[in-house]
Design a protein around this motif. Structure first.
Motif, PDB file in Angstrom:
ATOM      1  N   SER A   1       1.199  -1.605  -0.086  1.00 59.18           N
ATOM      2  CA  SER A   1       0.277  -0.077  -0.042  1.00 59.18           C
ATOM      3  C   SER A   1       1.126   1.402   0.278  1.00 59.18           C
ATOM      4  N   ILE A   2       0.216   2.540  -0.766  1.00 56.22           N
ATOM      5  CA  ILE A   2       0.969   3.338  -0.379  1.00 56.22           C
ATOM      6  C   ILE A   2      -0.526   5.005   0.035  1.00 56.22           C
ATOM      7  N   GLY A   3       0.323   5.302   0.602  1.00 49.84           N
ATOM      8  CA  GLY A   3      -0.228   6.833   1.305  1.00 49.84           C
ATOM      9  C   GLY A   3      -0.098   8.195   0.134  1.00 49.84           C
ATOM     10  N   SER A   4      -0.790   8.735   0.409  1.00 49.90           N
ATOM     11  CA  SER A   4      -0.947   9.892  -0.426  1.00 49.90           C
ATOM     12  C   SER A   4      -0.157  10.788  -0.224  1.00 49.90           C
ATOM     13  N   ARG A   5       0.881  10.493   1.061  1.00 49.81           N
ATOM     14  CA  ARG A   5       2.307  11.382   0.998  1.00 49.81           C
ATOM     15  C   ARG A   5       4.147  10.483   0.307  1.00 49.81           C
ATOM     16  N   GLY A   6       3.505   8.837   0.040  1.00 55.24           N
ATOM     17  CA  GLY A   6       4.721   8.698  -0.795  1.00 55.24           C
ATOM     18  C   GLY A   6       4.773   7.332   0.289  1.00 55.24           C
ATOM     19  N   SER A   7       4.384   6.848   1.443  1.00 55.73           N
ATOM     20  CA  SER A   7       4.365   5.885   2.788  1.00 55.73           C
ATOM     21  C   SER A   7       4.041   4.908   2.387  1.00 55.73           C
ATOM     22  N   THR A   8       5.120   4.497   2.057  1.00 56.36           N
ATOM     23  CA  THR A   8       4.665   2.649   1.928  1.00 56.36           C
ATOM     24  C   THR A   8       4.502   1.482   3.112  1.00 56.36           C
ATOM     25  N   ASP A   9       3.790   0.682   2.105  1.00 57.57           N
ATOM     26  CA  ASP A   9       4.116  -0.929   3.590  1.00 57.57           C
ATOM     27  C   ASP A   9       3.747  -1.859   2.334  1.00 57.57           C
ATOM     28  N   TYR A  10       4.579  -2.805   3.093  1.00 60.17           N
ATOM     29  CA  TYR A  10       4.694  -4.089   2.306  1.00 60.17           C
ATOM     30  C   TYR A  10       4.383  -5.713   2.959  1.00 60.17           C
ATOM     31  N   ALA A  11       4.062  -6.665   2.188  1.00 61.94           N
ATOM     32  CA  ALA A  11       3.371  -7.909   3.406  1.00 61.94           C
ATOM     33  C   ALA A  11       5.403  -8.548   3.141  1.00 61.94           C
ATOM     34  N   GLU A  12       5.330  -9.133   4.380  1.00 60.97           N
ATOM     35  CA  GLU A  12       6.795  -9.701   4.644  1.00 60.97           C
ATOM     36  C   GLU A  12       6.743 -10.406   3.088  1.00 60.97           C
ATOM     37  N   SER A  13       5.932 -11.482   2.773  1.00 65.30           N
ATOM     38  CA  SER A  13       7.048 -12.266   1.660  1.00 65.30           C
ATOM     39  C   SER A  13       6.953 -11.613   0.414  1.00 65.30           C
ATOM     40  N   VAL A  14       6.569 -10.158   0.099  1.00 67.63           N
ATOM     41  CA  VAL A  14       7.137  -9.470  -0.919  1.00 67.63           C
ATOM     42  C   VAL A  14       8.424  -7.801  -0.682  1.00 67.63           C
ATOM     43  N   LYS A  15       8.749  -8.194   0.677  1.00 65.63           N
ATOM     44  CA  LYS A  15       9.434  -6.917   1.232  1.00 65.63           C
ATOM     45  C   LYS A  15      11.189  -7.166  -0.255  1.00 65.63           C
ATOM     46  N   GLY A  16      11.412  -6.161  -0.423  1.00 70.19           N
ATOM     47  CA  GLY A  16      12.811  -6.057  -1.261  1.00 70.19           C
ATOM     48  C   GLY A  16      12.457  -7.044  -2.211  1.00 70.19           C
ATOM     49  N   ARG A  17      11.519  -7.247  -3.151  1.00 74.63           N
ATOM     50  CA  ARG A  17      11.595  -7.922  -4.366  1.00 74.63           C
ATOM     51  C   ARG A  17       9.942  -7.182  -5.136  1.00 74.63           C
ATOM     52  N   PHE A  18       9.050  -6.577  -4.465  1.00 75.18           N
ATOM     53  CA  PHE A  18       7.734  -5.180  -4.976  1.00 75.18           C
ATOM     54  C   PHE A  18       8.318  -4.274  -4.467  1.00 75.18           C
ATOM     55  N   THR A  19       7.935  -3.674  -5.529  1.00 71.37           N
ATOM     56  CA  THR A  19       7.845  -1.667  -5.179  1.00 71.37           C
ATOM     57  C   THR A  19       6.475  -1.276  -5.508  1.00 71.37           C
ATOM     58  N   ILE A  20       5.657  -0.474  -4.582  1.00 71.48           N
ATOM     59  CA  ILE A  20       4.456   0.636  -5.359  1.00 71.48           C
ATOM     60  C   ILE A  20       5.082   1.428  -5.315  1.00 71.48           C
ATOM     61  N   SER A  21       4.296   1.995  -6.624  1.00 68.63           N
ATOM     62  CA  SER A  21       4.641   3.802  -7.145  1.00 68.63           C
ATOM     63  C   SER A  21       3.016   4.291  -7.377  1.00 68.63           C
ATOM     64  N   ARG A  22       3.016   5.709  -6.715  1.00 74.24           N
ATOM     65  CA  ARG A  22       1.851   6.217  -7.640  1.00 74.24           C
ATOM     66  C   ARG A  22       2.118   7.432  -7.848  1.00 74.24           C
ATOM     67  N   ASP A  23       1.264   7.730  -8.848  1.00 73.93           N
ATOM     68  CA  ASP A  23       1.304   8.698  -9.649  1.00 73.93           C
ATOM     69  C   ASP A  23      -0.203   9.782  -9.806  1.00 73.93           C
ATOM     70  N   ASN A  24       0.177  10.896  -8.518  1.00 72.61           N
ATOM     71  CA  ASN A  24      -1.299  11.791  -8.367  1.00 72.61           C
ATOM     72  C   ASN A  24      -1.677  12.124  -8.841  1.00 72.61           C
ATOM     73  N   VAL A  25      -1.192  12.731 -10.232  1.00 69.71           N
ATOM     74  CA  VAL A  25      -2.035  13.688 -11.127  1.00 69.71           C
ATOM     75  C   VAL A  25      -2.454  13.053 -12.263  1.00 69.71           C
ATOM     76  N   GLN A  26      -1.541  11.383 -12.691  1.00 74.62           N
ATOM     77  CA  GLN A  26      -2.365  10.281 -13.562  1.00 74.62           C
ATOM     78  C   GLN A  26      -3.241   9.468 -12.986  1.00 74.62           C
ATOM     79  N   ARG A  27      -3.009   9.509 -11.212  1.00 76.88           N
ATOM     80  CA  ARG A  27      -4.598   8.676 -10.323  1.00 76.88           C
ATOM     81  C   ARG A  27      -3.676   6.627 -10.936  1.00 76.88           C
ATOM     82  N   THR A  28      -2.650   7.079 -11.120  1.00 72.41           N
ATOM     83  CA  THR A  28      -2.325   5.330 -11.710  1.00 72.41           C
ATOM     84  C   THR A  28      -1.784   5.266  -9.880  1.00 72.41           C
TER      85      THR A  28
END
Length: 121
Positions: free
Chosen positions: A49-76
């Motif tokens: 998950s990623i908050g509106s200011r970019g703070s992220t949280d990951y499941a333990e099983s994916v830490k170090g392998r997955f990266t979440i990001s967002r674009d607030n202008v494109q809403r993606t």
């Protein structure tokens, strides 16, 4: 509000993957954005998950392998994965928490339609 997810499919173990989800419709503000997945025979679980200011949280099983990001202008919201494993197989769902108008008293949660990721060994 609609969520349109793309990406997924059949991926080789150890390989990369990118999922993307775009939100559209009358949205005043998007708070939290997240990816969940549901493996066969298991309950849906939070992947990242990623908050509106970019703070992220990951499941333990994916830490170090997955990266979440967002674009607030494109809403993606994107989920990039590396070193995929067979236990990453499942249907991936994007999820957003939105405030529909500036006068809204509470946020509303929306789910995408899900995209299947199959990791083959």
């Amino acid at each position: 509000v609609q969520l349109q997810a793309s990406g997924g499919g059949l991926v080789q173990a150890g390989g990369p993957l990118r999922l993307s989800c775009a939100a559209s419709g009358p949205i005043h503000f998007i708070a939290n954005m997240a990816w969940y997945r549901q493996a066969p025979g298991k309950e849906r679980e939070l992947v990242a998950s990623i908050g509106s200011r970019g703070s992220t949280d990951y499941a333990e099983s994916v830490k170090g392998r997955f990266t979440i990001s967002r674009d607030n202008v494109q809403r993606t919201v994107d989920l990039r994965a590396t070193n995929l494993r067979s236990d990453d197989t499942g249907v991936y769902y994007c999820n957003v928490e939105v405030w529909l108008t500036r006068h809204s008293v509470r946020s509303v949660e929306y789910w995408g339609q899900g995209t299947l990721v199959t990791v083959s060994s």
